[in-house]
Design a protein around this motif. Sequence first.
Motif, PDB file in Angstrom:
ATOM      1  N   GLY A  62       0.819  -1.200   0.000  1.00 18.95           N
ATOM      2  CA  GLY A  62       0.000   0.000   0.000  1.00 18.95           C
ATOM      3  C   GLY A  62       0.854   1.251   0.000  1.00 18.95           C
ATOM      4  N   SER A  63       0.228   2.398  -0.199  1.00 16.84           N
ATOM      5  CA  SER A  63       0.942   3.670  -0.225  1.00 16.84           C
ATOM      6  C   SER A  63       1.392   4.060   1.169  1.00 16.84           C
ATOM      7  CB  SER A  63       0.040   4.767  -0.798  1.00 16.84           C
ATOM      8  OG  SER A  63      -0.387   4.433  -2.105  1.00 16.84           O
ATOM      9  N   ARG A  64       2.467   4.867   1.216  1.00 15.47           N
ATOM     10  CA  ARG A  64       2.986   5.334   2.504  1.00 15.47           C
ATOM     11  C   ARG A  64       1.892   6.092   3.266  1.00 15.47           C
ATOM     12  NH1 ARG A  64       7.885   5.717   4.504  1.00 15.47           N
ATOM     13  NH2 ARG A  64       8.863   5.219   2.499  1.00 15.47           N
ATOM     14  N   GLU A  66      -0.874   4.833   4.309  1.00 13.07           N
ATOM     15  CA  GLU A  66      -2.173   4.173   4.144  1.00 13.07           C
ATOM     16  C   GLU A  66      -2.261   3.010   5.121  1.00 13.07           C
ATOM     17  OE1 GLU A  66      -4.890   2.463   0.413  1.00 13.07           O
ATOM     18  OE2 GLU A  66      -2.723   2.779   0.189  1.00 13.07           O
ATOM     19  N   GLU A  67      -3.312   2.959   5.923  1.00 11.85           N
ATOM     20  CA  GLU A  67      -3.430   1.943   6.954  1.00 11.85           C
ATOM     21  C   GLU A  67      -4.121   0.685   6.433  1.00 11.85           C
ATOM     22  OE1 GLU A  67      -5.311   3.453  10.432  1.00 11.85           O
ATOM     23  OE2 GLU A  67      -3.775   4.978  10.813  1.00 11.85           O
ATOM     24  N   ALA A  69      -3.561  -1.544   4.257  1.00 10.93           N
ATOM     25  CA  ALA A  69      -3.764  -1.652   2.812  1.00 10.93           C
ATOM     26  C   ALA A  69      -3.023  -2.826   2.197  1.00 10.93           C
ATOM     27  CB  ALA A  69      -3.313  -0.360   2.128  1.00 10.93           C
ATOM     28  N   PRO A 345       0.062  13.461  -3.665  1.00  9.24           N
ATOM     29  CA  PRO A 345       0.623  12.152  -4.014  1.00  9.24           C
ATOM     30  C   PRO A 345       1.306  12.186  -5.373  1.00  9.24           C
ATOM     31  CG  PRO A 345      -1.771  12.145  -4.231  1.00  9.24           C
ATOM     32  CD  PRO A 345      -1.407  13.436  -3.578  1.00  9.24           C
TER      33      PRO A 345
END
Length: 361
Positions: A62-64, A66-67, A69, A345
Amino acid sequence: MKAVRQFGKIAAQTTLAASMLLTAAIAQAHPEITATEKMPVAGLYEIKFNQAADVLYVAATGSRGEENAARILVLDPESLAVQSEYDVGETALYGLAVNNRTQTLYGTATRTGHIVALDLENGEVKGMIGGDRAHVRQLVVDEDTNTIYASVVGSRRETDNPIPSSLWVIDGDAHEITKKIDIPGTLTGLDVDIDAGLAYMTDMNANHVVQVDIDSGDVLNQWPTGGESTINVAVDPEGQRLFVTNQGSGTLTIMNAGNGDVIETIATGEGALSVAYNPDANHIYVTNRRAGTTSVVDAESYEIVSNLATGTLPQSLAIDWETEVVYVSNKARGLGRNAPADAEPVVDENGDTVNRIIPNH
């Protein structure tokens, strides 16, 4: 953790009749990318092929920021379309290994220091191994004995409570560590000559390959690679060679696995990272993370056959041993660690992709 979604398959390929013969000749002369697919989850790390199920797995964190994910995406090996996924959002996995016989996927949960054993039949976690801040990184599976080997990266700086670099030997039935071999240095890459009972590990700080007797736990040899930031290693048991990537110098070092002599050094590209060897295709594959390429090297002449553009940050490699097709995971460029919370982003169309490469025959 269970598989929670299903996705359709996508396949598309066109050819020009007027140049059919020329295209076929080129395809035979050089490896070729036949498919590239953008993944629906960001932060791609290691990719592995399941020979028994004929599917690919790619770890996505997941993206930095992002919980929860993180996923393990299950891909069609032809189209690279996502067929399903395993939700591992609470325990992001980075490195992967597959036991085809037991249909178990092992992943390194680097943030917690665990190795996770995931049942591929039902998506349930069968075991959580390790912990205690260990920087678990590379995994190798001996399917016949159901033994898993893991490299643990030690503390790179002096601290009051340093974590040692080590080699873990794990019982895949009991999901327990049966042996911890602490080794001075900063160990990253790992491969195992199972029949010989020897592990080969890379020391990123000392730029060495470390040869370890697994049974005794003794470090037999430490050999300099001549490169900078030595990061990963693949072993050729039959030819008694080591293929070693040096991220800092952007090189591939070929070494004698018996005495550590350097046979050849090849400049593959900036940020040389992952390495894989296919003896049937007679190719060595290297992902060059900062160059955005994957090098295909002839394993006899040591000449570069191709430098394929495989995305922004080529990450890891997987091989289908039956078809000899090679797969590359590619991470996207993202925000830096110190980026402000309200930063826009980064949009990277060439990142978070998987490539399918047909080798030269």
